[in-house]
Design an enzyme around this catalytic site. Structure first.
Site, PDB file in Angstrom:
ATOM      1  N   HIS A 108      50.302 -17.925   8.650  1.00 20.32           N
ATOM      2  CA  HIS A 108      51.427 -16.994   8.493  1.00 20.32           C
ATOM      3  C   HIS A 108      52.024 -16.567   9.827  1.00 20.32           C
ATOM      4  CE1 HIS A 108      49.428 -16.100   4.380  1.00 20.32           C
ATOM      5  NE2 HIS A 108      50.249 -17.112   4.306  1.00 20.32           N
ATOM      6  N   CYS A 116      63.460 -17.443  18.482  1.00 18.23           N
ATOM      7  CA  CYS A 116      64.908 -17.290  18.448  1.00 18.23           C
ATOM      8  C   CYS A 116      65.425 -18.016  17.210  1.00 18.23           C
ATOM      9  CB  CYS A 116      65.526 -17.888  19.708  1.00 18.23           C
ATOM     10  SG  CYS A 116      67.320 -17.756  19.717  1.00 18.23           S
TER      11      CYS A 116
HETATM   12 ZN   LIG Z   1      67.532 -18.300  21.981  1.00 16.61          ZN
END
Ligand SMILES: [Zn+2]
Length: 244
Positions: A108, A116
């Site tokens: 998990h 990002c």
């Molecule tokens: Zn980034």
């Protein structure tokens, strides 16, 4: 020993270290609506709350230490190697890393990393137990998510875990510690292994109590107690098998 030792762990292994389990009555999710802080479809809408929540968890992990069970897995992996001692966990905390376990499959995700979300960037970076307040270090944009698998999100490591569990052999040992079997359906694999004609590994279960999601009668050894006391008994079983 020719076989592998596979550990499959959940929140129960970190509970003696003082990490409250997410789904407990006193668990962390209680004060937050799950859909606000852990859902792929809604997290962007709740961006600030999501980060506040995970920043708080990271902060609470700073003083938490691994216990005897984490340390034993580290010791065993050091002794037999990362290919022989496979550590699969559902936990997002860093106690295995603090215990110096070299390789862990975090089903998990890991709370100490951020990812990002900009497709062309996708930078994954380590922030330890610090607060995330800024931007992605690579693209300098702010759409950054904790590296924790949310609801409505694919869990990329599941495939790996399933392959390992399907590939268990007679000479192996599978140790399940601290999971109700509710989220990842370990019971299906145990049942398959148990009734397979060619797989006869040693199966060990250690939970605080019986769970309706795991059929305990399929295991060779069952310990309903804290992992800190059970680990000594598990160690004995494994030691015996190593010497064979
Ligand atoms: Zn980034």
């Amino acid at each position: 020993m020719n076989g592998k030792i596979i550990f499959f762990t959940g929140a129960g292994i970190s509970a003696p270290s003082g990490i409250s389990t997410f789904r407990d009555e006193n668990g962390l999710w209680n004060n937050h609506k799950i859909d606000e802080i852990c859902n792929m479809k809604t997290w962007v809408k709740n961006y600030d709350n999501v980060h506040k929540f995970y920043n708080e968890i990271r902060d609470s992990l700073k003083d938490k230490e691994p216990n005897l069970a984490h340390k034993y897995i580290a010791e065993l992996q050091n002794l037999l190697g990362e290919d022989k001692v496979i550590n699969i966990t559902q936990n997002i905390d860093d106690l295995f890393e603090k215990a110096k376990v070299k390789k862990t499959i975090h089903l998990h995700g890991e709370i100490n990393y951020m990812v990002c979300q900009r497709v062309l960037c996708n930078e994954k970076f380590y922030i330890g137990n610090n607060k995330f307040e800024g931007v992605c270090p690579k693209c300098k944009q702010s759409m950054v998510k904790p590296n924790v698998v949310f609801f409505e999100e694919e869990a990329p490591e599941y495939y790996k875990a399933k392959r390992i569990l399907n590939d268990i052999k007679t000479e192996d040992i599978l140790v399940v510690i601290g999971t109700s079997g509710n989220v990842f359906n370990i019971n299906t694999y145990i049942k398959y292994i148990k009734y397979s004609t060619y797989q006869r590994p040693v199966l060990i279960l250690n939970n605080m109590e019986d769970s309706k999601y795991i059929n305990k009668s399929n295991f060779d050894y069952v310990f309903f107690e804290s992992c800190e006391t059970a680990i000594e008994k598990i160690k004995e079983i494994i030691n015996k098998k190593i010497k064979e």
